[in-house]
Motif scaffolding. Structure first.
Motif, PDB file in Angstrom:
ATOM      1  N   THR A  13       0.842  -1.197   0.000  1.00  0.00           N
ATOM      2  CA  THR A  13       0.000   0.000   0.000  1.00  0.00           C
ATOM      3  C   THR A  13       0.876   1.245   0.000  1.00  0.00           C
ATOM      4  N   THR A  73     -11.377   3.970  -9.838  1.00  0.00           N
ATOM      5  CA  THR A  73     -10.221   3.255  -9.270  1.00  0.00           C
ATOM      6  C   THR A  73     -10.563   1.781  -9.078  1.00  0.00           C
ATOM      7  N   SER A 131      -7.160  -3.471  -3.474  1.00  0.00           N
ATOM      8  CA  SER A 131      -6.089  -4.459  -3.729  1.00  0.00           C
ATOM      9  C   SER A 131      -6.503  -5.845  -3.232  1.00  0.00           C
ATOM     10  N   HIS A 134      -7.424   2.257  -1.925  1.00  0.00           N
ATOM     11  CA  HIS A 134      -6.427   1.467  -2.667  1.00  0.00           C
ATOM     12  C   HIS A 134      -6.138   0.153  -1.944  1.00  0.00           C
ATOM     13  N   LYS A 170       2.229  -2.503 -10.744  1.00  0.00           N
ATOM     14  CA  LYS A 170       1.844  -1.250 -10.079  1.00  0.00           C
ATOM     15  C   LYS A 170       1.006  -0.436 -11.067  1.00  0.00           C
ATOM     16  N   VAL A 171      -0.212  -0.048 -10.654  1.00  0.00           N
ATOM     17  CA  VAL A 171      -1.067   0.755 -11.526  1.00  0.00           C
ATOM     18  C   VAL A 171      -1.381   2.075 -10.831  1.00  0.00           C
ATOM     19  N   THR A 172      -1.444   3.134 -11.612  1.00  0.00           N
ATOM     20  CA  THR A 172      -1.748   4.458 -11.065  1.00  0.00           C
ATOM     21  C   THR A 172      -2.790   5.106 -11.960  1.00  0.00           C
ATOM     22  N   TYR A 173      -3.754   5.793 -11.349  1.00  0.00           N
ATOM     23  CA  TYR A 173      -4.816   6.439 -12.120  1.00  0.00           C
ATOM     24  C   TYR A 173      -4.859   7.923 -11.798  1.00  0.00           C
ATOM     25  N   SER A 175       5.573  -1.008 -13.850  1.00  0.00           N
ATOM     26  CA  SER A 175       4.546   0.027 -14.080  1.00  0.00           C
ATOM     27  C   SER A 175       4.650   0.519 -15.519  1.00  0.00           C
ATOM     28  N   ILE A 185      -1.329  -0.211  -5.899  1.00  0.00           N
ATOM     29  CA  ILE A 185      -2.029   0.888  -6.570  1.00  0.00           C
ATOM     30  C   ILE A 185      -1.360   2.174  -6.104  1.00  0.00           C
ATOM     31  N   ALA A 192      -8.585  -0.694 -11.699  1.00  0.00           N
ATOM     32  CA  ALA A 192      -7.562  -1.558 -11.077  1.00  0.00           C
ATOM     33  C   ALA A 192      -7.976  -3.024 -11.195  1.00  0.00           C
TER      34      ALA A 192
END
Length: 663
Positions: A343, A500, A546, A542, A489-492, A460, A522, A504
């Motif tokens: 996290t 989200t 997950s 997040h 690893k994903v980022t929005y 990522s 995340i 994800a």
């Protein structure tokens, strides 16, 4: 894994790296076209009793106003099928021309009435011509053929009526209600689901009737994804027309869990260009379903076809069965370990002990003790600034290399290193390091990687096609024989909570279903941050998403799972209320799966997955199951939850809830 060629063996999608929608024939449903070059259609299903004409009209209007383009209504018998005429007339009088679909199980005569009234009929091949008795049947080829003749006789009248009236049809296989005949020959498998649909499809094609949409729904996301992929390949191999697909995960549940579970299955298929109409099955009022579908499919409206990702010539991944990618064990990542949750708290400076609750770890100051709930993350990534207090035992910390290097206490702290730092020979931790690597750098990283390094790769990408980019990088590692654990690893950049959850679940869930991924991370995005409180809310979201994605993809069970159907006009009790009541009494039973079904249609088979089942069997009467076995019949509903808990206790699966289990 031996390498197989995508083009030869895996014909279920046009490309594993570009977004390319499968070309299907268009099917007309009223004024709506499903498939072809038409946008993906949003649909949902009413929950009111079909005999309540006014209630059905009002609910349909609420659904249409929320974005529903196709309204499905159950017709369990002839009287409901006939009442569809009144509902349709009422909607038309109010100025709504949205097409209607009759949902049919067990009753061919109701289907034949409905097909003359509404624009589309949904039949379930598992129970249209078969009664389920859970018998194992032995067939010779001749006796099996005789069964197919019997089905043809039952099904042919409907095909002829649909053809004559311009009515479309969905052949909707449910994993939960495969016939005894299919179960006896193919077992409870994706192939059994596909064959179940093809038997009915062959009859339609013999009659030159092609206004057909097909679905392969299951509450198990792995089975569901494999079945749709296999269906596409079998349609292709068998010389069938490329019929449009209706996507859905049955009994997804409610709230965040329902959204995440739906998106894992549906999103994985949409990413590969499969799917022409979508329904998200939530145990909530139906007008809440369409907005979720719209968000889920919105990603594909403007997605460029060409991703700029290197094509995959040979895929080592079997898309029709689950095989976890081979990985070496590094501390508690990879090998036989469950996927880990990392996290991201890196954008919260000087974190306080009480703020760690966003990651599932709770400080109890009066006892000076830590407690962890079911969603206690395994690692936190704190970036440049170490957490200024001693962390509880259940959690470890990842720091950027420069901060880790100068930290005096490194026992439970591990460095995140860049590829440049690895190449230049920076000091590493002797047992665990996190290599932050973009998907595009993977090929460059291969020469410095080996399977005996104490390294977990955190992958990522900046690309819009996140799932495809991550998959491409995984395949590069597999091809190079690198078995180090990998965490996507994903980022929005859009901090909207629902996006989200859905995005994800699509991007990471789609990988997990194919056995790719030893964890999930995340990332926080600086652009989306508001107040400290808002950031902590995002961290909490997040963290729970997950765990939800890992659970929905069947790779780590960390909480009680509720396989609950959306209610419909067949439901014999208030599903939302009952699900909430059962959840309140049982949600501390980690890893236990409880099926809550309004009626028997999606019953025992869909619940085959569940450890225990609670199924409506008459007004105010409940049947309780253990696995597929009926344990108690006709239990009055006011006693049924206590009786269910009694069965769980007898089974030795019960634990008493702790006072402060619900933070």
């Amino acid at each position: 894994m031996e390498l197989k060629t995508v083009s030869e063996n895996y014909r279920y999608c046009n490309s594993l790296t570009n977004y390319s929608r499968r070309k299907t024939i268009p099917v007309r449903v009223g004024d709506l076209l499903i498939g072809g070059d038409n946008p993906i259609v949003v649909q949902s299903m009413t929950t009111v009793d079909t005999m309540d004409t006014e209630g059905s009209i009002e609910q349909s209007i609420r659904m249409i106003e929320s974005g529903c383009q196709l309204v499905r209504i159950t017709a369990p018998s002839i009287k409901e099928a006939e009442n569809l005429r009144k509902i349709k007339e009422g909607l038309r009088k109010r100025g709504y021309d949205t097409p209607l679909v009759a949902d049919i199980h067990f009753t061919p005569n109701a289907a034949e009435v409905a097909a003359r009234i509404v624009e589309k009929v949904r039949v379930n091949p598992g129970n249209y011509a078969d009664k389920k008795k859970f018998e194992v049947l032995e067939y010779t080829d001749a006796s099996y053929q005789a069964e197919l003749e019997r089905i043809r006789e039952r099904f042919l009248p409907l095909v002829k009526i649909c053809k004559a009236n311009g009515t479309a049809m969905r052949i909707g296989t449910n994993h939960g209600s495969l016939s005894d005949r299919i179960m006896s020959r193919y077992g409870d498998t994706p192939l059994g689901m596909v064959e179940s649909a093809l038997e009915f499809l062959r009859i339609c094609e013999d009659e030159n009737y092609h206004d057909i949409v097909i679905s392969m729904k299951s509450s198990n996301t792995q089975v569901m994804v494999q079945a749709y992929r296999l269906l596409v390949q079998k349609l292709d191999e068998g010389g069938f027309k490329p019929y449009p697909l209706h996507l859905g995960v049955t009994e997804a549940g409610d709230g965040e869990d329902g959204r995440v579970k739906s998106a894992v299955g549906i999103g994985a298929l949409l990413e590969d260009g499969l799917g022409d109409t979508v329904r998200v099955s939530l145990t909530e009022d139906p007008e809440f379903e369409s907005p979720v579908v719209k968000t889920l499919i919105s990603r594909y409206n403007n997605r460029p076809e060409i991703s700029g990702i290197d094509p995959i010539e040979n895929s080592p991944i079997d898309p029709f069965s689950y095989n976890k990618r081979k990985s070496v064990e590094v501390v508690n990542f990879g090998g036989g370990n469950v996927p880990r949750v990392i996290t991201d708290v890196s954008l919260i400076s000087e974190m306080q002990p009480k703020e760690l609750r966003a990651t599932g770890h709770f400080y109890l100051p009066e006892l000076d003790k830590w407690k962890m709930n079911d969603l206690g993350c395994d690692y936190i990534y704190s970036g440049k600034e170490a957490v200024p207090f001693m962390l509880p035992n259940g959690i470890k910390e990842i720091l950027d290399h420069a901060s880790w290097k100068i930290h005096p206490e490194r026992k439970n702290k591990f460095p995140a290193v860049s590829l440049g730092q690895m190449v230049s020979g920076e000091e590493l931790h002797p047992s665990l390091n996190f290599l932050s690597c973009s998907c595009e750098e993977v090929v460059e990283a291969l020469p410095v990687l080996s399977n005996d390094l104490p390294v977990v790769i955190v992958l990522s990408t900046e690309k819009a096609h996140q799932m495809q980019a991550l998959r491409r990088a995984f395949i590069s590692l597999i091809e190079a024989g690198i078995h180090l654990p990998v965490v996507p690893k994903v980022t929005y950049t859009d901090a909207d909570a629902e996006k989200t959850m859905l995005f994800a679940a699509t991007d990471v869930g789609g990988l997990l279903i194919d056995g790719l991924g030893d964890g999930v991370l995340i990332g926080l995005d600086r652009l989306t941050l508001g107040s400290r409180e808002k950031t902590l809310e995002q961290v909490k979201l997040h963290n729970s998403v997950s765990f939800g994605v890992l659970q929905a993809a069947r790779t780590r069970m960390s909480k009680t799972e509720y396989i609950s159907c959306p209610s419909c006009g067949r439901t014999l009790f208030d599903l939302q209320e009952t699900t909430a009541m059962i959840r309140k009494r049982t949600d501390h039973l980690k890893g236990v799966k409880i099926g809550i079904m309004g009626c028997i249609v999606n019953g025992p088979g869909e619940m085959a997955d569940a450890d225990y089942g609670y199924v409506g069997s008459g007004k105010g009467k409940i049947t309780l199951y253990k696995g597929k076995e009926v344990v108690k019949r006709s239990v009055p509903s006011e006693k049924a939850v206590d009786e269910l808990i009694g069965i769980i206790k007898q089974d030795g699966q019960w634990i008493e809830p702790e006072e402060n289990d619900h933070h």
